[in-house]
Design a protein around this motif. Structure first.
Motif, PDB file in Angstrom:
ATOM      1  N   VAL A  20      -4.982  -9.690   4.393  1.00  0.00           N
ATOM      2  CA  VAL A  20      -4.255 -10.937   4.654  1.00  0.00           C
ATOM      3  C   VAL A  20      -3.071 -10.682   5.588  1.00  0.00           C
ATOM      4  O   VAL A  20      -2.804 -11.458   6.517  1.00  0.00           O
ATOM      5  N   ALA A  21      -2.350  -9.594   5.363  1.00  0.00           N
ATOM      6  CA  ALA A  21      -1.190  -9.260   6.195  1.00  0.00           C
ATOM      7  C   ALA A  21      -1.598  -9.014   7.642  1.00  0.00           C
ATOM      8  O   ALA A  21      -0.913  -9.440   8.576  1.00  0.00           O
ATOM      9  N   ILE A  22      -2.725  -8.348   7.829  1.00  0.00           N
ATOM     10  CA  ILE A  22      -3.214  -8.080   9.181  1.00  0.00           C
ATOM     11  C   ILE A  22      -3.693  -9.371   9.843  1.00  0.00           C
ATOM     12  O   ILE A  22      -3.372  -9.663  11.000  1.00  0.00           O
ATOM     13  N   ARG A  23      -4.451 -10.159   9.079  1.00  0.00           N
ATOM     14  CA  ARG A  23      -5.022 -11.398   9.607  1.00  0.00           C
ATOM     15  C   ARG A  23      -3.937 -12.399  10.010  1.00  0.00           C
ATOM     16  O   ARG A  23      -4.074 -13.131  10.999  1.00  0.00           O
ATOM     17  N   ASN A  24      -2.839 -12.440   9.255  1.00  0.00           N
ATOM     18  CA  ASN A  24      -1.760 -13.390   9.535  1.00  0.00           C
ATOM     19  C   ASN A  24      -0.687 -12.835  10.458  1.00  0.00           C
ATOM     20  O   ASN A  24       0.335 -13.488  10.695  1.00  0.00           O
ATOM     21  N   GLY A  25      -0.913 -11.627  10.959  1.00  0.00           N
ATOM     22  CA  GLY A  25       0.036 -11.049  11.901  1.00  0.00           C
ATOM     23  C   GLY A  25       1.300 -10.506  11.270  1.00  0.00           C
ATOM     24  O   GLY A  25       2.266 -10.194  11.974  1.00  0.00           O
ATOM     25  N   ILE A  26       1.332 -10.418   9.931  1.00  0.00           N
ATOM     26  CA  ILE A  26       2.499  -9.846   9.257  1.00  0.00           C
ATOM     27  C   ILE A  26       2.584  -8.353   9.582  1.00  0.00           C
ATOM     28  O   ILE A  26       3.666  -7.799   9.780  1.00  0.00           O
ATOM     29  N   ILE A  27       1.435  -7.712   9.621  1.00  0.00           N
ATOM     30  CA  ILE A  27       1.329  -6.329  10.069  1.00  0.00           C
ATOM     31  C   ILE A  27       0.605  -6.350  11.415  1.00  0.00           C
ATOM     32  O   ILE A  27      -0.521  -6.834  11.498  1.00  0.00           O
ATOM     33  N   LYS A  28       1.247  -5.838  12.439  1.00  0.00           N
ATOM     34  CA  LYS A  28       0.636  -5.859  13.767  1.00  0.00           C
ATOM     35  C   LYS A  28       0.196  -4.464  14.205  1.00  0.00           C
ATOM     36  O   LYS A  28      -0.961  -4.215  14.453  1.00  0.00           O
ATOM     37  N   ASP A  29       1.166  -3.588  14.313  1.00  0.00           N
ATOM     38  CA  ASP A  29       0.861  -2.224  14.720  1.00  0.00           C
ATOM     39  C   ASP A  29       0.974  -1.315  13.502  1.00  0.00           C
ATOM     40  O   ASP A  29       2.070  -1.086  13.001  1.00  0.00           O
ATOM     41  N   TYR A  30      -0.121  -0.815  13.033  1.00  0.00           N
ATOM     42  CA  TYR A  30      -0.095   0.043  11.855  1.00  0.00           C
ATOM     43  C   TYR A  30      -0.928   1.289  12.114  1.00  0.00           C
ATOM     44  O   TYR A  30      -1.945   1.255  12.805  1.00  0.00           O
ATOM     45  N   THR A  31      -0.458   2.388  11.591  1.00  0.00           N
ATOM     46  CA  THR A  31      -1.183   3.651  11.750  1.00  0.00           C
ATOM     47  C   THR A  31      -1.576   4.250  10.417  1.00  0.00           C
ATOM     48  O   THR A  31      -2.481   5.066  10.339  1.00  0.00           O
ATOM     49  N   GLU A  32      -0.870   3.840   9.358  1.00  0.00           N
ATOM     50  CA  GLU A  32      -1.201   4.383   8.044  1.00  0.00           C
ATOM     51  C   GLU A  32      -0.728   3.464   6.938  1.00  0.00           C
ATOM     52  O   GLU A  32       0.127   2.596   7.153  1.00  0.00           O
ATOM     53  N   LEU A  33      -1.290   3.649   5.759  1.00  0.00           N
ATOM     54  CA  LEU A  33      -0.856   2.942   4.566  1.00  0.00           C
ATOM     55  C   LEU A  33      -0.259   3.975   3.622  1.00  0.00           C
ATOM     56  O   LEU A  33      -0.884   4.993   3.325  1.00  0.00           O
ATOM     57  N   GLN A  34       0.964   3.706   3.172  1.00  0.00           N
ATOM     58  CA  GLN A  34       1.647   4.639   2.271  1.00  0.00           C
ATOM     59  C   GLN A  34       1.750   4.031   0.879  1.00  0.00           C
ATOM     60  O   GLN A  34       2.196   2.899   0.721  1.00  0.00           O
ATOM     61  N   ILE A  35       1.320   4.795  -0.124  1.00  0.00           N
ATOM     62  CA  ILE A  35       1.375   4.342  -1.511  1.00  0.00           C
ATOM     63  C   ILE A  35       2.525   5.051  -2.218  1.00  0.00           C
ATOM     64  O   ILE A  35       2.632   6.275  -2.182  1.00  0.00           O
ATOM     65  N   ASP A  36       3.382   4.270  -2.863  1.00  0.00           N
ATOM     66  CA  ASP A  36       4.540   4.821  -3.573  1.00  0.00           C
ATOM     67  C   ASP A  36       4.308   4.690  -5.073  1.00  0.00           C
ATOM     68  O   ASP A  36       4.242   3.579  -5.595  1.00  0.00           O
ATOM     69  N   CYS A  37       4.154   5.817  -5.741  1.00  0.00           N
ATOM     70  CA  CYS A  37       3.931   5.801  -7.195  1.00  0.00           C
ATOM     71  C   CYS A  37       4.425   7.112  -7.794  1.00  0.00           C
ATOM     72  O   CYS A  37       4.014   8.189  -7.380  1.00  0.00           O
ATOM     73  N   ASP A  38       5.309   7.012  -8.779  1.00  0.00           N
ATOM     74  CA  ASP A  38       5.785   8.196  -9.493  1.00  0.00           C
ATOM     75  C   ASP A  38       4.833   8.439 -10.667  1.00  0.00           C
ATOM     76  O   ASP A  38       5.131   8.116 -11.806  1.00  0.00           O
ATOM     77  N   TRP A  39       3.679   9.023 -10.335  1.00  0.00           N
ATOM     78  CA  TRP A  39       2.646   9.170 -11.364  1.00  0.00           C
ATOM     79  C   TRP A  39       3.038  10.193 -12.429  1.00  0.00           C
ATOM     80  O   TRP A  39       3.838  11.093 -12.198  1.00  0.00           O
ATOM     81  N   THR A  40       2.444  10.019 -13.598  1.00  0.00           N
ATOM     82  CA  THR A  40       2.683  10.913 -14.722  1.00  0.00           C
ATOM     83  C   THR A  40       1.372  11.617 -15.079  1.00  0.00           C
ATOM     84  O   THR A  40       0.318  11.332 -14.505  1.00  0.00           O
ATOM     85  N   LEU A  41       1.434  12.512 -16.049  1.00  0.00           N
ATOM     86  CA  LEU A  41       0.221  13.189 -16.486  1.00  0.00           C
ATOM     87  C   LEU A  41      -0.771  12.191 -17.086  1.00  0.00           C
ATOM     88  O   LEU A  41      -1.987  12.380 -16.998  1.00  0.00           O
ATOM     89  N   GLN A  42      -0.237  11.115 -17.679  1.00  0.00           N
ATOM     90  CA  GLN A  42      -1.096  10.107 -18.286  1.00  0.00           C
ATOM     91  C   GLN A  42      -1.750   9.206 -17.228  1.00  0.00           C
ATOM     92  O   GLN A  42      -2.882   8.765 -17.392  1.00  0.00           O
ATOM     93  N   SER A  43      -1.032   8.913 -16.154  1.00  0.00           N
ATOM     94  CA  SER A  43      -1.552   7.989 -15.138  1.00  0.00           C
ATOM     95  C   SER A  43      -2.214   8.699 -13.959  1.00  0.00           C
ATOM     96  O   SER A  43      -2.796   8.054 -13.089  1.00  0.00           O
ATOM     97  N   LYS A  44      -2.139  10.036 -13.937  1.00  0.00           N
ATOM     98  CA  LYS A  44      -2.641  10.806 -12.784  1.00  0.00           C
ATOM     99  C   LYS A  44      -4.105  10.514 -12.481  1.00  0.00           C
ATOM    100  O   LYS A  44      -4.467  10.265 -11.325  1.00  0.00           O
TER     101      LYS A  44
END
Length: 239
Positions: A20-44
């Motif tokens: 949706v972000a790409i289609r609506n022009g919210i994201i125009k020039d992108y090279t990567e997607l970064q995921i932010d998560c402080d994972w634990t042993l339980q959620s790994k």
């Protein structure tokens, strides 16, 4: 928490928002997607499954990595992504009144990086702090983090600086939009330039890869603007 949801559900939500972000022009020039998560042993397990699913649709996928995940990599695991972003800031809890600087400490960071970073089996970029804040305490307990706090702007009629570096309120007042009660204390924290320079030197000798991106994370533009020359000098050393 990630493991309370179906991984496929989260995967589809991320892809949908991404499209949706790409289609609506919210994201125009992108090279990567970064995921932010402080994972634990339980959620790994669930988190790493999510990353693997995303990598089938995203060409360049990266993930943030905390310092303990560098030192204890064998236990916490290596995220299945193209590269990691090592976040070298917010090293201690600001709620602890015995902490001198929760944003950045070279010695504290070294406890997690020295002898471990060079052995980390994933390409990494580095994120360093370029912000300050005031840790506001009320009756000895943290009340808030004031990203707009500047000691140069305090009214001496309202606050005074103690020997330990804290600013103590003389009376109830407002600092910008923050309500300060009588006897409240504020600890001003910011990354020391000399410590950031030492960290840059350490990184030069402990990251063995063709290229490394240094990211300066900012919460308040005024701090970065006021320290622009110092940060330009830091960047110039990393060549």
């Amino acid at each position: 928490m990630l493991f309370n949801f179906e991984v496929d559900t989260i995967y589809n939500i991320i892809l949908n928002h991404y499209s949706v972000a790409i289609r609506n022009g919210i994201i125009k020039d992108y090279t990567e997607l970064q995921i932010d998560c402080d994972w634990t042993l339980q959620s790994k397990k669930a988190y790493f499954k999510l990353l693997k699913l995303l990598s089938t649709n995203i060409t360049h996928l990266s993930a943030t990595i905390r310092l303990h995940q560098i030192k204890y990599a064998k236990t916490t695991g290596i995220p299945p992504v193209e590269k990691g972003i090592v976040m070298i800031y917010n090293l201690e809890s600001p709620a602890d009144t015995s902490t001198k600087n929760s944003i950045f400490s070279y010695d504290k960071a070294l406890m997690y990086l020295d002898g471990y970073l060079k052995e980390y089996p994933l390409k990494v970029d580095i994120a360093l702090p370029a912000f300050s804040w005031g840790v506001h305490y009320h009756h000895g307990k943290i009340k808030s983090l004031m990203s707009d706090f500047n000691p140069k702007e305090i009214d001496n009629m309202n606050m005074s600086k103690n020997k330990d570096g804290y600013y103590k309120s003389k009376k109830a007042h407002f600092y910008n939009t923050h309500r300060i009660s009588n006897r409240d204390e504020i600890r001003y924290e910011y990354p020391k330039i000399e410590e950031l320079n030492k960290m840059m030197t350490f990184l030069l000798h402990n990251i063995k890869q063709d290229s490394t991106e240094i990211i300066f994370f900012s919460l308040n533009s005024n701090f970065l603007t006021n320290n622009k020359i110092n940060y330009e000098k830091i960047i110039s050393t990393y060549k």
